[in-house]
Design an enzyme around this catalytic site. Sequence first.
Site, mmCIF file in Angstrom:
data_model
loop_
_atom_site.group_PDB
_atom_site.id
_atom_site.type_symbol
_atom_site.label_atom_id
_atom_site.label_comp_id
_atom_site.label_asym_id
_atom_site.label_seq_id
_atom_site.Cartn_x
_atom_site.Cartn_y
_atom_site.Cartn_z
ATOM 1 N N SER A 113 3.862 -3.485 -24.307
ATOM 2 C CA SER A 113 4.713 -4.062 -25.359
ATOM 3 C C SER A 113 3.892 -4.609 -26.527
ATOM 4 C CB SER A 113 5.614 -5.152 -24.770
ATOM 5 O OG SER A 113 4.826 -6.143 -24.170
ATOM 6 N N LYS A 161 3.150 2.880 -10.203
ATOM 7 C CA LYS A 161 1.819 2.760 -10.814
ATOM 8 C C LYS A 161 1.408 1.300 -10.970
ATOM 9 C CE LYS A 161 3.369 1.255 -14.810
ATOM 10 N NZ LYS A 161 3.101 -0.042 -15.417
ATOM 11 N N ARG A 214 18.752 -15.739 -20.673
ATOM 12 C CA ARG A 214 19.135 -17.105 -20.266
ATOM 13 C C ARG A 214 18.457 -18.109 -21.179
ATOM 14 N NH1 ARG A 214 16.711 -16.956 -14.448
ATOM 15 N NH2 ARG A 214 14.985 -16.469 -15.820
ATOM 16 N N GLY A 265 12.282 -11.007 -22.997
ATOM 17 C CA GLY A 265 10.857 -11.176 -22.696
ATOM 18 C C GLY A 265 10.045 -10.209 -23.535
HETATM 19 N N1 LIG Z 1 5.871 -5.903 -21.072
HETATM 20 C C1 LIG Z 1 5.686 -4.588 -21.030
HETATM 21 O O1 LIG Z 1 4.724 -4.083 -21.636
HETATM 22 C C2 LIG Z 1 6.636 -3.707 -20.279
HETATM 23 C C3 LIG Z 1 7.443 -4.211 -19.298
HETATM 24 N N2 LIG Z 1 8.274 -3.385 -18.609
HETATM 25 C C4 LIG Z 1 9.152 -3.884 -17.541
HETATM 26 O O2 LIG Z 1 10.201 -4.653 -18.130
HETATM 27 C C5 LIG Z 1 10.599 -5.707 -17.247
HETATM 28 C C6 LIG Z 1 10.534 -7.036 -17.992
HETATM 29 O O3 LIG Z 1 9.182 -7.231 -18.356
HETATM 30 P P1 LIG Z 1 8.737 -8.255 -19.480
HETATM 31 O O4 LIG Z 1 9.730 -8.326 -20.570
HETATM 32 O O5 LIG Z 1 7.365 -7.886 -19.822
HETATM 33 O O6 LIG Z 1 8.746 -9.618 -18.648
HETATM 34 P P2 LIG Z 1 8.879 -11.106 -19.193
HETATM 35 O O7 LIG Z 1 8.396 -11.967 -18.108
HETATM 36 O O8 LIG Z 1 8.261 -11.222 -20.544
HETATM 37 O O9 LIG Z 1 10.474 -11.284 -19.374
HETATM 38 C C7 LIG Z 1 11.327 -11.212 -18.265
HETATM 39 C C8 LIG Z 1 12.759 -11.236 -18.723
HETATM 40 O O10 LIG Z 1 13.589 -11.150 -17.574
HETATM 41 C C9 LIG Z 1 14.518 -12.227 -17.611
HETATM 42 N N3 LIG Z 1 14.878 -12.706 -16.266
HETATM 43 C C10 LIG Z 1 14.059 -12.999 -15.240
HETATM 44 N N4 LIG Z 1 14.771 -13.437 -14.185
HETATM 45 C C11 LIG Z 1 16.074 -13.427 -14.561
HETATM 46 C C12 LIG Z 1 17.293 -13.765 -13.922
HETATM 47 N N5 LIG Z 1 17.312 -14.226 -12.662
HETATM 48 N N6 LIG Z 1 18.453 -13.609 -14.611
HETATM 49 C C13 LIG Z 1 18.431 -13.163 -15.879
HETATM 50 N N7 LIG Z 1 17.309 -12.839 -16.544
HETATM 51 C C14 LIG Z 1 16.144 -12.963 -15.894
HETATM 52 C C15 LIG Z 1 13.816 -13.313 -18.386
HETATM 53 O O11 LIG Z 1 14.806 -14.190 -18.882
HETATM 54 P P3 LIG Z 1 14.465 -15.656 -19.413
HETATM 55 O O12 LIG Z 1 13.669 -15.443 -20.658
HETATM 56 O O13 LIG Z 1 15.787 -16.237 -19.660
HETATM 57 O O14 LIG Z 1 13.669 -16.312 -18.305
HETATM 58 C C16 LIG Z 1 13.113 -12.515 -19.474
HETATM 59 O O15 LIG Z 1 13.982 -12.228 -20.520
HETATM 60 C C17 LIG Z 1 9.655 -5.618 -16.044
HETATM 61 O O16 LIG Z 1 10.280 -4.919 -15.009
HETATM 62 C C18 LIG Z 1 8.460 -4.833 -16.574
HETATM 63 O O17 LIG Z 1 7.781 -4.123 -15.553
HETATM 64 C C19 LIG Z 1 8.346 -2.058 -18.888
HETATM 65 C C20 LIG Z 1 7.573 -1.516 -19.885
HETATM 66 C C21 LIG Z 1 6.641 -2.308 -20.650
HETATM 67 O O1 LIG Z 2 4.554 -1.034 -17.738
HETATM 68 C C1 LIG Z 2 3.779 -1.411 -18.583
HETATM 69 C C2 LIG Z 2 3.169 -0.493 -19.564
HETATM 70 O O2 LIG Z 2 3.765 0.762 -19.537
HETATM 71 C C3 LIG Z 2 3.405 -2.833 -18.651
HETATM 72 O O3 LIG Z 2 2.434 -3.070 -17.706
HETATM 73 P P1 LIG Z 2 2.265 -4.531 -17.090
HETATM 74 O O4 LIG Z 2 3.597 -4.923 -16.531
HETATM 75 O O5 LIG Z 2 1.207 -4.365 -16.055
HETATM 76 O O6 LIG Z 2 1.846 -5.439 -18.211
#
Ligand SMILES: NC(=O)C1=CN([C@@H]2O[C@H](COP(=O)(O)OP(=O)(O)OC[C@H]3O[C@@H](n4cnc5c(N)ncnc54)[C@H](OP(=O)(O)O)[C@@H]3O)[C@@H](O)[C@H]2O)C=CC1
Ligand SMILES: O=C(CO)COP(=O)(O)O
Length: 315
Positions: A121, A172, A41, A19
């Site tokens: 991100s 947060k 996935r 993601g």
């Molecule tokens: N985006 C950001 O700026 C930041 C995000 N985070 C944290 O990182 C985590 C992911 O965020 P983000 O990448 O933005 O979210 P996205 O929604 O962009 O991606 C989520 C990811 O999790 C996978 N996923 C969800 N459910 C399942 C499951 N049941 N089994 C396997 N894989 C699964 C998805 O897989 P699939 O693609 O196959 O559905 C996808 O790869 C969160 O906890 C978020 O808080 C932390 C710092 C920064």
């Molecule tokens: O954790 C994050 C930045 O540090 C991403 O924030 P959001 O999940 O609210 O987009």
Amino acid sequence: MSDSSVSNPPLKIAILGAGAWGSALAKLANYNGHTVYLWSRRLGNSLAESIHSIDVLVSAISMRGVTATIDQLHSLKLPDQIPIVTATKGLDPDSTCTPSQLWGRGFPDHPIVVLSGPNLSAEIQQGLPAATVVASEDLEAAKIVQRVFASNRFRVYTSSDPMGTELGGTLKNVIAIAAGVCDGLQLGTNAKSALLTRALTEIIRIGTHLGGKTETFFGLSGLGDMLTTCNSALSRNYRVGYGLAAGKTLEQVLTELGSTAEGVNTTNVLIEIAHRERIPVPISWQVYQLLNHQITPQKAVESLMERDLKPEFYL
Ligand SMILES: NC(=O)C1=CN([C@@H]2O[C@H](COP(=O)(O)OP(=O)(O)OC[C@H]3O[C@@H](n4cnc5c(N)ncnc54)[C@H](OP(=O)(O)O)[C@@H]3O)[C@@H](O)[C@H]2O)C=CC1
Ligand SMILES: O=C(CO)COP(=O)(O)O
């Protein structure tokens, strides 16, 4: 490739979750010359092949997929003793555990490292400068992960407080929803400062009760991430609050978002913990009621302003 490549031998890194965050982390590791196997996935690639002979495993799976992914990995052969890095910011609704606790229970012989900080991100994908924290009870493992990601565009600090580091980034998100409401209702700069300052006190109260260290919540993964997430429309959690303040339903906002806003689930789990442990969390409680259709954004503000008068600190 970054300047540090000479002292930073190329490693094989598996990143689970392709993601927004998994893809940005992959870019950072690639930039340092590491070989990255990105798995999800949706990509449809083999998890077994992605983790074959790797040096570091990174999980950037959203909270709802963590347990399923740990279960899946159990049936495979993870190389012995490699560090497992968790970058998920959430709480498990079944156990109320943090992701690092789930990984620790699933893989007790592996060092667990938490990666968390003010890391939107989209900014990292643009190559803008940022900093983060890698925290572990195993300092050597934290240093390995520090070298994997650190570069002239991404400054990585180590910490020996994984619980505080993880909870700062997780809790947060609840406050980011409140901040979105505050800005959406145009309550002004004074209100926003009051909200964030009192929210930090609330995060420290619950975070230290759960095992984090106070200083950690004043660092990048606590105050730092709160400032980023509560002040940027790039934050999905902030956008949830902003949308609610505009009169949209939660369902509408989440559909429009089309991606993970962990703060919604985290709020529900946090309130369960706060009730169980009898910890006052007035701001999170208003967010909970708002998300669960029990009050309006305006009523949430009124309730916070009309609470019993008290000292700022019990010195
Ligand atoms: N985006 C950001 O700026 C930041 C995000 N985070 C944290 O990182 C985590 C992911 O965020 P983000 O990448 O933005 O979210 P996205 O929604 O962009 O991606 C989520 C990811 O999790 C996978 N996923 C969800 N459910 C399942 C499951 N049941 N089994 C396997 N894989 C699964 C998805 O897989 P699939 O693609 O196959 O559905 C996808 O790869 C969160 O906890 C978020 O808080 C932390 C710092 C920064
Ligand atoms: O954790 C994050 C930045 O540090 C991403 O924030 P959001 O999940 O609210 O987009």
